[in-house]
Motif scaffolding. Structure first.
Motif, PDB file in Angstrom:
ATOM      1  N   ARG B  60      35.524 -36.112 -46.012  1.00 16.45           N
ATOM      2  CA  ARG B  60      36.212 -36.768 -47.113  1.00 16.45           C
ATOM      3  C   ARG B  60      35.348 -37.922 -47.603  1.00 16.45           C
ATOM      4  O   ARG B  60      34.704 -38.601 -46.805  1.00 16.45           O
ATOM      5  CB  ARG B  60      37.566 -37.297 -46.596  1.00 16.45           C
ATOM      6  N   HIS B  82      45.823 -29.023 -43.322  1.00 19.11           N
ATOM      7  CA  HIS B  82      47.252 -28.784 -43.104  1.00 19.11           C
ATOM      8  C   HIS B  82      48.112 -29.239 -44.275  1.00 19.11           C
ATOM      9  O   HIS B  82      49.045 -28.569 -44.679  1.00 19.11           O
ATOM     10  CB  HIS B  82      47.735 -29.574 -41.881  1.00 19.11           C
ATOM     11  N   GLU B  83      47.784 -30.440 -44.779  1.00 18.98           N
ATOM     12  CA  GLU B  83      48.664 -31.052 -45.772  1.00 18.98           C
ATOM     13  C   GLU B  83      48.633 -30.279 -47.085  1.00 18.98           C
ATOM     14  O   GLU B  83      49.676 -29.981 -47.668  1.00 18.98           O
ATOM     15  CB  GLU B  83      48.272 -32.512 -45.995  1.00 18.98           C
ATOM     16  N   ARG B  86      50.387 -26.920 -46.552  1.00 20.34           N
ATOM     17  CA  ARG B  86      51.845 -27.003 -46.415  1.00 20.34           C
ATOM     18  C   ARG B  86      52.531 -27.391 -47.719  1.00 20.34           C
ATOM     19  O   ARG B  86      53.530 -26.814 -48.116  1.00 20.34           O
ATOM     20  CB  ARG B  86      52.207 -28.024 -45.320  1.00 20.34           C
ATOM     21  N   THR B  87      51.937 -28.374 -48.400  1.00 21.36           N
ATOM     22  CA  THR B  87      52.617 -28.920 -49.571  1.00 21.36           C
ATOM     23  C   THR B  87      52.139 -28.279 -50.870  1.00 21.36           C
ATOM     24  O   THR B  87      52.708 -28.536 -51.927  1.00 21.36           O
ATOM     25  CB  THR B  87      52.388 -30.443 -49.669  1.00 21.36           C
ATOM     26  N   TYR B  93      40.153 -33.387 -49.125  1.00 19.06           N
ATOM     27  CA  TYR B  93      39.064 -33.055 -48.213  1.00 19.06           C
ATOM     28  C   TYR B  93      38.114 -32.031 -48.815  1.00 19.06           C
ATOM     29  O   TYR B  93      38.414 -31.393 -49.824  1.00 19.06           O
ATOM     30  CB  TYR B  93      39.627 -32.498 -46.899  1.00 19.06           C
ATOM     31  N   GLN B 127      52.175 -23.494 -31.406  1.00 13.61           N
ATOM     32  CA  GLN B 127      51.542 -24.234 -30.306  1.00 13.61           C
ATOM     33  C   GLN B 127      50.178 -24.775 -30.722  1.00 13.61           C
ATOM     34  O   GLN B 127      49.799 -25.879 -30.338  1.00 13.61           O
ATOM     35  CB  GLN B 127      51.381 -23.326 -29.090  1.00 13.61           C
ATOM     36  N   ALA B 130      50.808 -27.837 -32.680  1.00 17.03           N
ATOM     37  CA  ALA B 130      51.240 -28.927 -31.801  1.00 17.03           C
ATOM     38  C   ALA B 130      50.046 -29.501 -31.047  1.00 17.03           C
ATOM     39  O   ALA B 130      49.888 -30.716 -30.939  1.00 17.03           O
ATOM     40  CB  ALA B 130      52.313 -28.434 -30.831  1.00 17.03           C
ATOM     41  N   ARG B 131      49.180 -28.622 -30.548  1.00 14.47           N
ATOM     42  CA  ARG B 131      48.021 -29.107 -29.795  1.00 14.47           C
ATOM     43  C   ARG B 131      47.043 -29.859 -30.687  1.00 14.47           C
ATOM     44  O   ARG B 131      46.416 -30.826 -30.253  1.00 14.47           O
ATOM     45  CB  ARG B 131      47.322 -27.944 -29.092  1.00 14.47           C
ATOM     46  N   SER B 132      46.928 -29.436 -31.957  1.00 17.79           N
ATOM     47  CA  SER B 132      46.065 -30.173 -32.886  1.00 17.79           C
ATOM     48  C   SER B 132      46.592 -31.594 -33.084  1.00 17.79           C
ATOM     49  O   SER B 132      45.829 -32.557 -33.128  1.00 17.79           O
ATOM     50  CB  SER B 132      46.031 -29.489 -34.258  1.00 17.79           C
ATOM     51  N   TYR B 133      47.899 -31.687 -33.203  1.00 21.26           N
ATOM     52  CA  TYR B 133      48.514 -33.004 -33.390  1.00 21.26           C
ATOM     53  C   TYR B 133      48.263 -33.883 -32.169  1.00 21.26           C
ATOM     54  O   TYR B 133      47.883 -35.061 -32.285  1.00 21.26           O
ATOM     55  CB  TYR B 133      50.015 -32.845 -33.651  1.00 21.26           C
ATOM     56  N   GLU B 134      48.441 -33.308 -30.996  1.00 22.10           N
ATOM     57  CA  GLU B 134      48.247 -34.069 -29.755  1.00 22.10           C
ATOM     58  C   GLU B 134      46.786 -34.486 -29.601  1.00 22.10           C
ATOM     59  O   GLU B 134      46.500 -35.603 -29.144  1.00 22.10           O
ATOM     60  CB  GLU B 134      48.742 -33.233 -28.563  1.00 22.10           C
ATOM     61  N   SER B 136      44.864 -35.161 -32.070  1.00 24.46           N
ATOM     62  CA  SER B 136      44.706 -36.281 -33.009  1.00 24.46           C
ATOM     63  C   SER B 136      45.124 -37.600 -32.358  1.00 24.46           C
ATOM     64  O   SER B 136      44.494 -38.632 -32.578  1.00 24.46           O
ATOM     65  CB  SER B 136      45.584 -36.092 -34.254  1.00 24.46           C
TER      66      SER B 136
END
Lengths: 187, 187
Positions: B60, B82-83, B86-87, B93, B127, B130-134, B136
């Protein structure tokens, strides 16, 4: 007790009165004193936790024993350790109240039941998690790209409700800078 | 073409041959030259993208026009915004190949169809997110708490497959430090 939560939900999703009643009925209200802990590292985090009033932080110790604030949360926010909750493994984080705080909590079992019973809640919860992840990406960008001054101004603007209520050294830690750098920026 | 992907999936979830065939049938293989772009800021990102071989980065620009690397991805990784996905809003980016790269992609429509048709894929995908978020959260902790030296060693250990394949100034940018600091640490 439920006024803040009811308003929060009603502004975001359309639930029937029976669904709202179920959400309330499964919740447990907890009152925390300033500095009271809600999670110690090594414990498994098994709660959904909505802040009705007050302020909390999620923090973690480095190997030298210094604590680092990863997240603040004030009224209308949720505070959680996603990883410990999802994997049911001991947390590496701590959560504590930074002021007298009232939270609404749900056990994992109750929350799973609610997600099955209330489809709109499930959709909302998934969006909430997606937005948290996206916010993490923006924070990473800020941490690797912004100057100390830009980080400080951005924090003030993005979290005005937090800024005036938490100790300065915790803001410095959240922004990944020393307390001295933050003090200099404020002058 | 599909060997890497087949092995990746088979090591992680149990799919029938018909399900694997459906996954393959809906995919589009793309070959990228070094420096070829897969996403420009301002475009909406509508793909699931698995890297079968090669290496990409997600980056970015800041307001001064300097680019900052948020993520590297090598074979067996996914790369996404993701953003925007999703949106369905324009991305902030960019994604580009750092070497000759082969990716398997699925359109959002195909992917949604696959998630409905293959419950095990849906669970796996959730999952993965979720793991990507964790991950981060762990990266934020590292960015705010670790010394430059510790960040550098952690990156080398956590991403050995990346470390030797990407330009040093991009590693420095990923770690939020100057190229000079990273060069000094390496000596």
């Amino acid at each position: 007790m439920f006024a803040t939560f009811d308003q929060y939900i009603q502004q975001r999703i359309s639930l029937s009165e029976a669904e709202m009643e179920l959400l309330r009925a499964r919740s447990v209200v907890r009152k925390l004193r300033k500095w009271q802990s809600l999670l110690h590292e090594g414990e498994v985090w098994r709660l959904q936790c909505f802040i009705a009033s007050g302020c909390c932080r999620l923090y973690r110790f480095d190997e030298a024993g210094t604590d680092h604030t990863l997240r603040f949360a004030v009224e209308n926010w949720w505070v959680t350790d996603h990883e410990s909750y999802r994997t049911e493994t001991p947390s590496v984080y701590n959560i504590e109240a930074l002021a007298a705080t009232t939270v609404l909590t749900w056990t994992k079992e109750s929350w799973d039941e609610l997600l099955r019973a209330i489809p709109a809640l499930k959709t909302f919860y998934e969006q909430l998690q997606a937005r948290s992840y996206e916010a993490s990406q923006r924070r990473i960008f800020s941490l690797i790209s912004a100057s100390a001054e830009a980080k400080y101004l951005e924090f003030q603007q993005t979290y005005p409700l937090v800024f005036n209520r938490v100790p300065l050294h915790m803001v410095a830690s959240y922004l990944g800078m020393s307390r001295e750098t933050l003090s200099r920026l404020r002058r």
